[in-house]
Design a protein around this motif. Structure first.
Motif, PDB file in Angstrom:
ATOM      1  N   GLU A 230       4.857  18.880  15.881  1.00 46.70           N
ATOM      2  CA  GLU A 230       4.611  17.681  15.086  1.00 46.70           C
ATOM      3  C   GLU A 230       3.156  17.238  15.215  1.00 46.70           C
ATOM      4  N   VAL A 231       2.632  17.293  16.446  1.00 47.14           N
ATOM      5  CA  VAL A 231       1.235  16.930  16.651  1.00 47.14           C
ATOM      6  C   VAL A 231       0.327  17.852  15.835  1.00 47.14           C
ATOM      7  N   LYS A 232       0.579  19.149  15.906  1.00 45.30           N
ATOM      8  CA  LYS A 232      -0.283  20.107  15.200  1.00 45.30           C
ATOM      9  C   LYS A 232      -0.143  19.996  13.688  1.00 45.30           C
ATOM     10  N   LYS A 233       0.983  19.513  13.246  1.00 45.94           N
ATOM     11  CA  LYS A 233       1.186  19.315  11.821  1.00 45.94           C
ATOM     12  C   LYS A 233       0.386  18.120  11.308  1.00 45.94           C
ATOM     13  N   ARG A 234       0.263  17.086  12.132  1.00 44.69           N
ATOM     14  CA  ARG A 234      -0.333  15.826  11.669  1.00 44.69           C
ATOM     15  C   ARG A 234      -1.778  15.614  12.106  1.00 44.69           C
ATOM     16  N   VAL A 235      -2.181  16.256  13.205  1.00 46.47           N
ATOM     17  CA  VAL A 235      -3.508  16.012  13.768  1.00 46.47           C
ATOM     18  C   VAL A 235      -4.394  17.227  13.546  1.00 46.47           C
TER      19      VAL A 235
ATOM     20  N   VAL B 245      -5.088  13.022  25.394  1.00 43.99           N
ATOM     21  CA  VAL B 245      -4.341  12.004  24.653  1.00 43.99           C
ATOM     22  C   VAL B 245      -2.906  12.473  24.525  1.00 43.99           C
ATOM     23  N   ASP B 246      -1.986  11.634  24.974  1.00 38.46           N
ATOM     24  CA  ASP B 246      -0.548  11.891  24.884  1.00 38.46           C
ATOM     25  C   ASP B 246      -0.010  11.107  23.688  1.00 38.46           C
ATOM     26  N   LEU B 247       0.483  11.816  22.680  1.00 37.73           N
ATOM     27  CA  LEU B 247       1.013  11.164  21.488  1.00 37.73           C
ATOM     28  C   LEU B 247       2.525  11.005  21.530  1.00 37.73           C
ATOM     29  N   GLY B 248       3.155  11.492  22.582  1.00 40.54           N
ATOM     30  CA  GLY B 248       4.588  11.319  22.723  1.00 40.54           C
ATOM     31  C   GLY B 248       5.405  12.050  21.683  1.00 40.54           C
ATOM     32  N   LEU B 249       4.841  13.107  21.102  1.00 39.99           N
ATOM     33  CA  LEU B 249       5.508  13.868  20.043  1.00 39.99           C
ATOM     34  C   LEU B 249       5.577  15.345  20.405  1.00 39.99           C
ATOM     35  N   PRO B 250       6.527  16.078  19.833  1.00 37.90           N
ATOM     36  CA  PRO B 250       6.560  17.525  20.057  1.00 37.90           C
ATOM     37  C   PRO B 250       5.270  18.176  19.580  1.00 37.90           C
ATOM     38  N   ALA B 251       4.932  19.289  20.222  1.00 35.47           N
ATOM     39  CA  ALA B 251       3.668  19.956  19.912  1.00 35.47           C
ATOM     40  C   ALA B 251       3.565  20.337  18.443  1.00 35.47           C
TER      41      ALA B 251
ATOM     42  N   ARG C  23      -3.247  12.612   9.679  1.00 37.30           N
ATOM     43  CA  ARG C  23      -2.693  12.731   8.325  1.00 37.30           C
ATOM     44  C   ARG C  23      -1.376  11.974   8.248  1.00 37.30           C
ATOM     45  N   GLY C  24      -1.201  11.218   7.189  1.00 33.89           N
ATOM     46  CA  GLY C  24       0.031  10.467   7.036  1.00 33.89           C
ATOM     47  C   GLY C  24       0.036   9.137   7.742  1.00 33.89           C
ATOM     48  N   GLY C  25      -1.085   8.760   8.389  1.00 34.21           N
ATOM     49  CA  GLY C  25      -1.152   7.458   9.045  1.00 34.21           C
ATOM     50  C   GLY C  25      -1.561   7.555  10.492  1.00 34.21           C
ATOM     51  N   ASP C  26      -1.988   6.430  11.044  1.00 37.60           N
ATOM     52  CA  ASP C  26      -2.452   6.381  12.429  1.00 37.60           C
ATOM     53  C   ASP C  26      -1.312   6.673  13.404  1.00 37.60           C
ATOM     54  N   LEU C  27      -1.654   7.356  14.496  1.00 38.87           N
ATOM     55  CA  LEU C  27      -0.701   7.642  15.563  1.00 38.87           C
ATOM     56  C   LEU C  27      -1.148   6.937  16.837  1.00 38.87           C
ATOM     57  N   PRO C  28      -0.275   6.139  17.456  1.00 40.18           N
ATOM     58  CA  PRO C  28      -0.631   5.535  18.741  1.00 40.18           C
ATOM     59  C   PRO C  28      -0.601   6.585  19.838  1.00 40.18           C
TER      60      PRO C  28
END
Length: 348
Positions: free
Chosen positions: A151-156, A143-149, A109-114
């Motif tokens: 933030e990941v759960k908010k967007r993915v 998959v490691d998104l390099g973001l706090p948990a 959500r909000g765009g692709d995440l590397p």
């Protein structure tokens, strides 16, 4: 024929589109073919169905269905742990030894995440001998998104697509990248439609860019049912096992030996009179070809052939090294041979 547009193959290769989420590929294909065909529509499964009408009178025109699939093997998000690491479910079949340390994109959500895809566990420096030898399973991949948990759960979300990232390259005479299976055939199909501009072809060419092939030929199944073709020609890749370490009798096909006319795979036995027609046409036209028996795997041809009361069907294949990896490689000469053979067949 004019020079082939390999810049288009690069774009097709690098774009993402797992089974059921082919919309980015379809948008690219539609933009390329909209001025090359007379009709165009998208069905309920996301197949892009195009029609280029033939010149024969009504009642004499046949419908020749071409089909190449837009989807690629990839992943969907299955679980997000408390540290923000993402677990995945595969969509299509992988040889997991090819999945160490891969760059990926999560369609969030909000765009692709590397992201970085890698098996969990100890790095080689501290791994036991047995751990170093282990080939990972899909359940081991994270998959490691390099973001706090949080933030990941908010967007993915569960079910979000995860696609591999790989630059397309020309390596000598090879065209190399992810998703030659089956974007190389999508490219061939577009180039055939381009080559037919201004060429008399008697029968309607119904070029289908299908979905969900990698999970069971699903798109081609419903497309063939609605198109009701008189003849089916599937376009896909096949194994070119012509590299060191494999006996010659297991090669299936070889790069640069020409387009492969399929005789048999586990989804279909090609209609023999069609096989013979393509062999005869290739020999008359001086187009290099080889015959293919594939002992594992299938194509859209299996779905077309079994539609309704049955459809005479053949598959034309591009020999491909390193299938189901991110360095799938086809030979320029084989791509040209397949385009030439199809144009010759359709314009007869």
């Amino acid at each position: 024929m004019s020079e082939l547009h390999f810049d288009l193959l690069k774009r097709l290769s690098e774009i993402g589109g797992i089974p059921g989420r082919e919309e980015r590929v379809r948008e690219l294909v539609e933009a390329e073919v909209k001025d090359l065909v007379d009709e165009l529509r998208t069905d309920a499964l996301g197949n892009l169905i195009t029609v280029k009408r033939g010149s024969a009178p009504d009642g004499e025109r046949k419908r020749i269905m071409l089909s190449s699939h837009m989807d690629e093997i990839g992943f969907i998000v299955k679980y997000i742990d408390d540290k923000g690491f993402v677990r995945v479910q595969n969509a299509g079949g992988f040889d997991t030894k090819n999945l160490y340390a891969r760059n990926v994109i999560v369609w969030a959500r909000g765009g692709d995440l590397p992201g970085i895809l890698n098996p969990g566990g100890r790095p080689v420096h501290i791994a036991s001998p047995d751990e170093r030898k282990k080939i990972p399973e899909i359940k081991d991949l994270v998959v490691d998104l390099g973001l706090p948990a949080d933030e990941v759960k908010k967007r993915v979300r569960i079910g979000d697509p995860v696609t591999l990232v790989q630059e397309f390259r020309e390596v000598g005479d090879l065209l190399c990248g992810k998703d030659m299976d089956d974007r190389a055939s999508v490219f061939v199909q577009i180039e055939v439609l381009r080559a037919l501009q201004g060429v008399n072809h008697p029968h309607d060419v119904v070029a289908v860019f299908s979905t969900q092939e990698e999970v069971g030929l699903r798109g081609a199944t419903v497309a063939a049912y609605s198109v009701e073709p008189d003849i089916g020609v599937a376009l896909d890749v096949t194994l070119a096992v012509d590299t060191p370490g494999v006996p010659a009798e297991e090669a299936t096909t070889r790069l640069s030996d020409g387009v492969a006319i399929k005789v048999y795979d586990t989804s279909m036995i090609s209609t023999r009179w069609l096989v013979d027609e393509f062999i005869e046409l290739a020999e008359q036209s001086g187009i290099r070809y080889q015959l293919e028996i594939l002992m594992g795997g299938g194509t859209d041809g299996g779905a077309i052939q079994r539609s309704r009361g049955g459809v005479p069907t053949v598959t034309l294949s591009l020999p491909t090294r390193y299938i189901h990896s991110v360095v799938e490689a086809v030979h320029k000469a084989d791509v040209r041979a397949e385009i030439d053979l199809l144009v010759a067949y359709l314009s007869r």
